[in-house]
Scaffold this active site. Structure first.
Site, mmCIF file in Angstrom:
data_model
loop_
_atom_site.group_PDB
_atom_site.id
_atom_site.type_symbol
_atom_site.label_atom_id
_atom_site.label_comp_id
_atom_site.label_asym_id
_atom_site.label_seq_id
_atom_site.Cartn_x
_atom_site.Cartn_y
_atom_site.Cartn_z
ATOM 1 N N LYS A 152 0.834 -1.203 0.000
ATOM 2 C CA LYS A 152 0.000 0.000 0.000
ATOM 3 C C LYS A 152 0.874 1.260 0.000
ATOM 4 O O LYS A 152 0.595 2.216 -0.718
ATOM 5 C CB LYS A 152 -0.935 -0.008 1.223
ATOM 6 C CG LYS A 152 -2.031 -1.069 1.118
ATOM 7 C CD LYS A 152 -2.768 -1.306 2.432
ATOM 8 C CE LYS A 152 -3.805 -2.421 2.257
ATOM 9 N NZ LYS A 152 -4.539 -2.726 3.500
ATOM 10 N N GLN A 171 -4.443 -1.534 9.733
ATOM 11 C CA GLN A 171 -4.335 -2.837 9.076
ATOM 12 C C GLN A 171 -4.933 -3.916 9.976
ATOM 13 O O GLN A 171 -4.534 -4.067 11.123
ATOM 14 C CB GLN A 171 -2.862 -3.139 8.742
ATOM 15 C CG GLN A 171 -2.648 -4.427 7.983
ATOM 16 C CD GLN A 171 -3.267 -4.404 6.586
ATOM 17 O OE1 GLN A 171 -3.159 -3.425 5.842
ATOM 18 N NE2 GLN A 171 -3.955 -5.475 6.232
ATOM 19 N N ASP A 221 -11.013 3.227 4.737
ATOM 20 C CA ASP A 221 -11.522 1.897 4.405
ATOM 21 C C ASP A 221 -13.048 1.848 4.358
ATOM 22 O O ASP A 221 -13.623 0.831 3.953
ATOM 23 C CB ASP A 221 -11.033 0.870 5.445
ATOM 24 C CG ASP A 221 -9.692 0.256 5.059
ATOM 25 O OD1 ASP A 221 -9.501 -0.017 3.861
ATOM 26 O OD2 ASP A 221 -8.862 0.027 5.955
#
Ligand code: NAD
Length: 287
Positions: free
Chosen positions: A52, A96, A119
């Site tokens: 990422k 994460q 997200d």
């Protein structure tokens, strides 16, 4: 034999569009920034985070890594998120997952400022998604939709079957397909007669985390098969679809790796820019 849907190429196209938007923002003196929080040293998580951050750098998004030890207390992690919430230079916060078992994931997700929730996992944003309001969507299902759009695969009126009902993939996937006017069926671990249902799919999206769950007898000839699964088997990454069996039957299919994975990361970048524009009241202007 099915057409291969090249997630890597499509992700490259999305990233090029994002890079252009970032350049336009920079020209106005705005530097989009993503904060990535990694807890512990799980090799898979560390590798996702590296991927990422690498793509962020490629498109011109600044990324900060906040790496906390496996044993970090929940309060410390929450305080770190609060600090990022209050840091005006941060546009997106990504925690994460999975987190170590002593930390309540839901608490952490809820602590992220919904305006920085890159997200799209915060219940506030889930609510906006369900309510049909403007918001960001979880990156994986958003990536699948973007691929369908860019490959000009029609969705409206078709039967889409989603295998998996998780908060991060299956549920939002079903909702996005519904929004694009598909007739949607969601299957999960308690579904009876899975193959009978998946065989009726024009578009089959599989996100179960079960290697070879979907074989040739699960797929209608000519169907679009999208394999979200990422499983490590004998040191290799495989999806949930038995690719060798299904490729001769399907109309189009995503490989693993090189399918949905790169699209997920590309959409993370798109979401970061979108949040950056939104927070500054620039929605769409920088394009
Ligand atoms: P999860 O474990 O949270 O959910 C799995 C879902 O599959 C559940 O809803 C469960 O009911 C269903 N399921 C399990 N076994 C089943 C079976 N035998 N038949 C039918 N349904 C079954 O997983 P998740 O987070 O949604 O991820 C799913 C898969 O996608 C995993 O392999 C994960 O690694 C992968 N993933 C990939 C990306 C990507 O970028 N490509 C992103 C997120 C997740």
């Amino acid at each position: 034999v099915a057409q291969r849907l090249d997630g890597k190429r499509i992700a490259g196209d999305i990233q090029a569009d994002v890079a252009a938007k970032v350049a336009a923002l920079k020209a106005r003196g705005i530097q989009p920034k993503l904060a990535v929080v990694l807890v512990g040293d799980n090799p898979a998580s560390a590798s996702y985070v590296r991927g990422k951050r690498r793509v962020a750098e490629q498109v011109g998004i600044e990324s900060d890594l906040i790496h906390l030890p496996e044993t970090v207390e929940e309060e410390t992690l929450l305080a770190e998120i609060e600090r990022l919430n209050n840091d005006a230079s941060v546009d997106g916060i990504l925690v994460q997952l999975p987190l170590p078992s002593h930390i309540r994931e839901a608490d952490v997700i809820e602590r992220v400022d919904p305006q920085k929730d890159v997200d799209g996992f915060h219940p506030w944003n889930t609510g906006r998604q369900v309510a049909g309001l403007d918001t960001v969507w979880p990156c994986t299902p958003a990536g699948v939709m973007e691929m369908l759009r860019r490959e000009r695969i029609p969705v409206a009126g078709r039967h889409a079957v989603v295998v998996g009902r998780s908060q991060i993939v299956g549920k939002p996937m079903a909702m996005l397909l519904l929004n694009e006017h598909a007739t949607v069926t969601v299957c999960h671990s308690r579904t009876q007669g899975l193959a009978d249902i998946t065989r009726t799919a024009d578009i089959l999206v599989v996100a179960a985390g079960r290697p070879r769950l979907i074989g040739a007898d699960h797929v209608k000839p000519g169907a679009i098969v999208i394999d979200v699964g990422i499983n490590r088997v004998d040191g290799k990454i495989v999806g949930d679809v038995a690719f060798d069996e299904v490729e001769p039957v399907a109309g189009a299919i995503t490989p693993v790796p090189g399918g949905v994975g790169p699209l997920t990361i590309a959409m993370l970048m798109a979401n970061t820019v979108s949040l950056c524009e939104r927070r500054r009241g620039l929605r769409g202007e920088a394009q």
